[in-house]
Design an enzyme around this catalytic site. Structure first.
Site, PDB file in Angstrom:
ATOM      1  N   LEU A 118     -38.763  10.029 -10.312  1.00 25.57           N
ATOM      2  CA  LEU A 118     -39.037  11.397  -9.839  1.00 25.57           C
ATOM      3  C   LEU A 118     -40.532  11.685  -9.704  1.00 25.57           C
ATOM      4  O   LEU A 118     -41.359  11.056 -10.374  1.00 25.57           O
ATOM      5  CB  LEU A 118     -38.408  12.390 -10.829  1.00 25.57           C
TER       6      LEU A 118
ATOM      7  N   CYS B 289     -39.101  10.774   0.666  1.00 23.31           N
ATOM      8  CA  CYS B 289     -40.539  10.462   0.599  1.00 23.31           C
ATOM      9  C   CYS B 289     -41.392  11.557   1.227  1.00 23.31           C
ATOM     10  O   CYS B 289     -40.994  12.714   1.270  1.00 23.31           O
ATOM     11  CB  CYS B 289     -40.783   9.099   1.228  1.00 23.31           C
TER      12      CYS B 289
ATOM     13  N   GLU C 143     -50.535  12.422   4.922  1.00 30.58           N
ATOM     14  CA  GLU C 143     -50.047  13.477   4.037  1.00 30.58           C
ATOM     15  C   GLU C 143     -51.156  13.764   3.011  1.00 30.58           C
ATOM     16  O   GLU C 143     -51.465  12.911   2.179  1.00 30.58           O
ATOM     17  CB  GLU C 143     -48.778  13.020   3.319  1.00 30.58           C
TER      18      GLU C 143
ATOM     19  N   SER D 145     -43.844   9.230  -3.096  1.00 30.50           N
ATOM     20  CA  SER D 145     -44.599   8.847  -1.906  1.00 30.50           C
ATOM     21  C   SER D 145     -43.894   7.724  -1.149  1.00 30.50           C
ATOM     22  O   SER D 145     -43.142   6.930  -1.731  1.00 30.50           O
ATOM     23  CB  SER D 145     -45.997   8.389  -2.317  1.00 30.50           C
TER      24      SER D 145
ATOM     25  N   LYS E 258     -58.480  12.686  -3.783  1.00 30.99           N
ATOM     26  CA  LYS E 258     -57.818  12.321  -2.519  1.00 30.99           C
ATOM     27  C   LYS E 258     -57.868  13.509  -1.544  1.00 30.99           C
ATOM     28  O   LYS E 258     -58.163  13.347  -0.356  1.00 30.99           O
ATOM     29  CB  LYS E 258     -56.369  11.918  -2.807  1.00 30.99           C
TER      30      LYS E 258
ATOM     31  N   TYR F 113     -37.458  -4.074  -4.721  1.00 32.58           N
ATOM     32  CA  TYR F 113     -36.845  -4.269  -6.047  1.00 32.58           C
ATOM     33  C   TYR F 113     -35.344  -4.524  -5.891  1.00 32.58           C
ATOM     34  O   TYR F 113     -34.775  -5.407  -6.550  1.00 32.58           O
ATOM     35  CB  TYR F 113     -37.032  -3.029  -6.939  1.00 32.58           C
TER      36      TYR F 113
ATOM     37  N   LYS G 259     -36.442   8.791 -14.778  1.00 30.09           N
ATOM     38  CA  LYS G 259     -37.837   8.498 -15.103  1.00 30.09           C
ATOM     39  C   LYS G 259     -38.685   9.599 -14.465  1.00 30.09           C
ATOM     40  O   LYS G 259     -38.917   9.612 -13.251  1.00 30.09           O
ATOM     41  CB  LYS G 259     -38.267   7.126 -14.558  1.00 30.09           C
TER      42      LYS G 259
ATOM     43  N   THR H 142     -44.673   4.185  -2.571  1.00 29.72           N
ATOM     44  CA  THR H 142     -43.872   3.745  -3.719  1.00 29.72           C
ATOM     45  C   THR H 142     -42.422   3.539  -3.301  1.00 29.72           C
ATOM     46  O   THR H 142     -41.766   2.592  -3.758  1.00 29.72           O
ATOM     47  CB  THR H 142     -43.946   4.769  -4.863  1.00 29.72           C
TER      48      THR H 142
ATOM     49  N   TRP I 103     -43.972  14.555  -9.514  1.00 29.75           N
ATOM     50  CA  TRP I 103     -44.521  15.583 -10.403  1.00 29.75           C
ATOM     51  C   TRP I 103     -44.567  16.962  -9.778  1.00 29.75           C
ATOM     52  O   TRP I 103     -44.878  17.941 -10.450  1.00 29.75           O
ATOM     53  CB  TRP I 103     -45.939  15.201 -10.848  1.00 29.75           C
TER      54      TRP I 103
HETATM   55  P1  NAD Z   1     -45.522   8.641  -6.435  1.00 34.09           P
HETATM   56  O1  NAD Z   1     -44.874   7.774  -5.415  1.00 34.09           O
HETATM   57  O2  NAD Z   1     -46.901   8.359  -6.834  1.00 34.09           O
HETATM   58  O3  NAD Z   1     -44.680   8.648  -7.780  1.00 34.09           O
HETATM   59  C1  NAD Z   1     -43.310   8.975  -7.786  1.00 34.09           C
HETATM   60  C2  NAD Z   1     -42.654   8.253  -8.938  1.00 34.09           C
HETATM   61  O4  NAD Z   1     -42.721   6.847  -8.712  1.00 34.09           O
HETATM   62  C3  NAD Z   1     -43.331   8.519 -10.286  1.00 34.09           C
HETATM   63  O5  NAD Z   1     -42.333   8.676 -11.266  1.00 34.09           O
HETATM   64  C4  NAD Z   1     -44.129   7.245 -10.506  1.00 34.09           C
HETATM   65  O6  NAD Z   1     -44.365   6.945 -11.859  1.00 34.09           O
HETATM   66  C5  NAD Z   1     -43.235   6.207  -9.867  1.00 34.09           C
HETATM   67  N1  NAD Z   1     -43.954   4.989  -9.489  1.00 34.09           N
HETATM   68  C6  NAD Z   1     -45.256   4.888  -9.134  1.00 34.09           C
HETATM   69  N2  NAD Z   1     -45.563   3.598  -8.872  1.00 34.09           N
HETATM   70  C7  NAD Z   1     -44.438   2.877  -9.067  1.00 34.09           C
HETATM   71  C8  NAD Z   1     -44.119   1.487  -8.960  1.00 34.09           C
HETATM   72  N3  NAD Z   1     -45.033   0.588  -8.632  1.00 34.09           N
HETATM   73  N4  NAD Z   1     -42.853   1.101  -9.204  1.00 34.09           N
HETATM   74  C9  NAD Z   1     -41.910   2.014  -9.557  1.00 34.09           C
HETATM   75  N5  NAD Z   1     -42.161   3.326  -9.702  1.00 34.09           N
HETATM   76  C10 NAD Z   1     -43.404   3.758  -9.440  1.00 34.09           C
HETATM   77  O7  NAD Z   1     -45.330  10.138  -5.875  1.00 34.09           O
HETATM   78  P2  NAD Z   1     -45.888  11.470  -6.529  1.00 34.09           P
HETATM   79  O8  NAD Z   1     -47.359  11.474  -6.297  1.00 34.09           O
HETATM   80  O9  NAD Z   1     -45.355  11.636  -7.902  1.00 34.09           O
HETATM   81  O10 NAD Z   1     -45.175  12.599  -5.657  1.00 34.09           O
HETATM   82  C11 NAD Z   1     -45.697  13.075  -4.476  1.00 34.09           C
HETATM   83  C12 NAD Z   1     -44.943  12.479  -3.297  1.00 34.09           C
HETATM   84  O11 NAD Z   1     -43.559  12.837  -3.409  1.00 34.09           O
HETATM   85  C13 NAD Z   1     -45.409  13.022  -1.983  1.00 34.09           C
HETATM   86  O12 NAD Z   1     -45.531  11.976  -1.069  1.00 34.09           O
HETATM   87  C14 NAD Z   1     -44.268  13.956  -1.576  1.00 34.09           C
HETATM   88  O13 NAD Z   1     -44.156  14.160  -0.202  1.00 34.09           O
HETATM   89  C15 NAD Z   1     -43.082  13.276  -2.147  1.00 34.09           C
HETATM   90  N6  NAD Z   1     -41.950  14.205  -2.326  1.00 34.09           N
HETATM   91  C16 NAD Z   1     -40.889  14.111  -1.466  1.00 34.09           C
HETATM   92  C17 NAD Z   1     -39.821  14.988  -1.582  1.00 34.09           C
HETATM   93  C18 NAD Z   1     -38.633  14.889  -0.660  1.00 34.09           C
HETATM   94  O14 NAD Z   1     -37.600  15.487  -0.952  1.00 34.09           O
HETATM   95  N7  NAD Z   1     -38.734  14.168   0.456  1.00 34.09           N
HETATM   96  C19 NAD Z   1     -39.832  15.962  -2.581  1.00 34.09           C
HETATM   97  C20 NAD Z   1     -40.937  16.035  -3.440  1.00 34.09           C
HETATM   98  C21 NAD Z   1     -41.980  15.133  -3.297  1.00 34.09           C
END
Ligand code: NAD
Length: 540
Positions: free
Chosen positions: A206, A309, A442, A286, A393, A296, A232, A289, A208
């Protein structure tokens, strides 16, 4: 995506305003559950903020939640979670790893084979409704923690995030005993049934930006269809998800149905994504990720992967749009709500050149109403950016606008430096062109890019000119134009003459780099957490 090259008009990039460099959240992992060492640079401890005092008065779970109870990480390591509005440490959270993921998946598997997946629909519904009521009775506490840990305005966490979280759980609970399986037409000597069965153990990774709501978007359909899960949370915002798991057990949902493993992506997200006993992985975060989870899965057990995403959403205003004042209001809400840290924020205002000069001043007027401030102050409309790396950023993207020759007509700076937190002013760039970085990436901050066009088709083409496709708004007084644009724009949700994401009954998800295989919300979300089974009975 447009391949137009960046141009510069000889403008100098603004000086970076980031004065003091706060400790990065990710660097604070340590091998002890004791309080962390004070920051090396501080000679004397700073006076405690009101937020810190408030946090001390709240129940803040900090250990992982596995098999119905809190547990420390197997390694004993913890990491600091920080208040984005002050930079202060809130608590030390269990820094879990692969061993903890194994324990949580085993607990979820045991619970799946236990009563949960076989429970009568009426009983599962009753427990989920009780869970929603418990969340409701703790709404003020949860909203306060979400504000302190996420930097989000208390008006939003209290009146939007919590309200929607409760609605989502109730919606899916109510559906549990109302969705039927099928009998298909067949020969008289055969009974042919198509039934849906829970998929099993679901991993949820999930973000933040809406910690509780994103957890609820997953939990609602996962629980309703009889699955168990391992959540998570993002490392920046663990506490409310841990609290949610405690409340679920208090509601009577059996131990092990909801497990929470806290920690960093590579330490927890990756082992969950690769786990051979996880049947599906639902991810929100994102695009970068999200892609990893497809690897995986391919390299482990081909678990189902559902990706929600990022987005670079268009807000298209045609020349015949009515009520520019209302449109300006929508435009500002769309980009500044949650400080722009919202996947569906419309960060590109694509407006017909015939009305651009009338609309832009109104947008600037509305933008000035978006007060940046202490997230605990009810008058605050924009809170903090989640962490220093994210602040950088956003500032880097603002800088790119200057370098590429767009005109910054509002804001453009970090603000509230004295707070110790990570704030950015509402920012508007005019004369952005579709190929600029501002129009393609973004940013996830309060930064609006204004792009002009001359023909409706050109507006639609620009709207589609990114690899994303999550949400879009179209403003026009002509029904035909509205319909053509709504069908032509590639996005999961199109709002006409408003900025909206629908409600709990409408699916939410994206095209292209915004998503893969999944939709949150609505009854459609049930399909992705179930397997279809055909049962063909020969009556002899
Ligand atoms: P992020 O991708 O950095 O992190 C999301 C999750 O992935 C976190 O729990 C993080 O710990 C985990 N993660 C990070 N690296 C990883 C890896 N190598 N392997 C496995 N897990 C890993 O995203 P963020 O910065 O927490 O959230 C912002 C992003 O979420 C933005 O891009 C936003 O657009 C997107 N978002 C999308 C929606 C939707 O419904 N489409 C909703 C909310 C947020």
């Amino acid at each position: 995506m447009s391949a137009k090259k960046a141009t510069t008009k000889g403008k100098t990039a603004p000086k970076k305003t980031s004065a003091k460099k706060p400790a990065a959240k990710k660097s604070t992992t340590k091998a002890s559950s004791k309080r962390p060492a004070a920051r090396a640079t501080k000679a004397a401890p700073a006076p405690e903020s009101a937020a810190a005092k408030l946090a001390r008065s709240l129940h803040l779970p900090t250990e992982a939640f596995i098999g119905g109870r809190p547990v420390p990480s197997a390694s004993g390591k913890t990491f600091a979670t920080l208040n984005p509005a002050t930079g202060e440490e809130i608590a030390q959270i269990a820094a879990c790893g692969a061993e903890d993921v194994d324990r949580a998946v085993a607990a979820a598997r045991t619970a799946f084979h236990g009563p949960w997946s076989r429970m009568s629909p009426a009983e599962r519904k009753r427990l989920m409704l009780r869970f929603a009521t418990l969340i409701e009775s703790h709404a003020t506490e949860l909203a306060t923690v979400e504000t302190i840990e996420g930097g989000k305005p208390i008006e939003d966490t209290g009146n939007i995030d919590l309200v929607e979280t409760i609605d989502v759980i109730r919606f899916h609970a109510e559906a549990v005993d109302k969705v039927n399986d099928q009998l298909t037409p067949s020969d008289p000597g055969v009974v042919s049934m198509v039934v849906r069965e829970p998929i099993g153990v679901v991993g949820c990774v999930l973000p933040w930006n809406f910690p509780l709501l994103m957890a609820a978007w997953k939990l609602g359909p996962i629980l309703a269809t009889g699955n168990t899960c391992v959540l998570k949370p993002a490392e920046q915002t663990s506490i409310t998800t841990l609290r949610l798991a405690e409340l679920a057990v208090e509601a009577g949902i059996p131990d092990g149905v909801i497990n929470v493993v806290t920690g960093f992506g590579p330490d927890v997200g990756e082992p969950l994504g690769r786990h051979p006993d996880v049947d599906a992985l639902a991810f929100t975060g994102s695009t970068e990720t999200g892609r990893r989870f497809l690897h995986y899965s391919a390299e482990s057990n081909l678990k189902r992967v559902l990706l929600e995403c990022g987005g670079k959403n268009p807000f298209v205003v045609m020349h015949d749009a009515d009520d520019l004042d209302a449109i300006a209001e929508h435009a500002a809400t769309s980009i500044y709500w949650n400080g722009g840290q919202n996947c569906s924020s419309n960060s590109r205002l694509i407006v017909h050149n015939a009305i651009k000069d009338d609309l832009l001043p109104l947008v600037l007027e509305k933008s000035r109403e978006w007060v940046v401030g202490d997230p605990l102050d009810p008058n605050t409309k924009i809170g903090a950016m989640i962490e220093p790396a994210h602040l950088d950023k956003v500032l880097d993207n603002i800088n790119s606008g200057h370098v590429e020759g767009a005109d910054c007509v509002l804001g453009g700076h970090q603000t509230r430096l004295e707070s110790g937190g990570w704030f950015v002013e509402p920012t508007v760039f005019d004369n952005v062109t579709p190929g600029m970085r501002l129009a393609q990436e973004e940013i996830f901050g309060p930064v609006l890019s204004v792009i002009g066009f001359d023909q409706p088709e050109e507006g639609i083409r620009i709207a589609n000119d990114t690899p994303y496709g999550l949400a879009a708004s179209v403003f026009t007084s002509d029904l035909r134009t509205a319909h053509i644009a709504a069908r032509a724009i590639r996005a999961g949700t199109i709002s006409v003459n408003t900025y909206a994401e629908g409600d709990v009954a409408t699916p939410f998800g994206g095209f292209g780099l915004s998503g893969f295989a999944g939709r949150d919300k609505s009854l459609h979300a049930h399909d992705q957490y179930t397997e279809l089974k055909t049962i063909w009975i020969d009556l002899g």
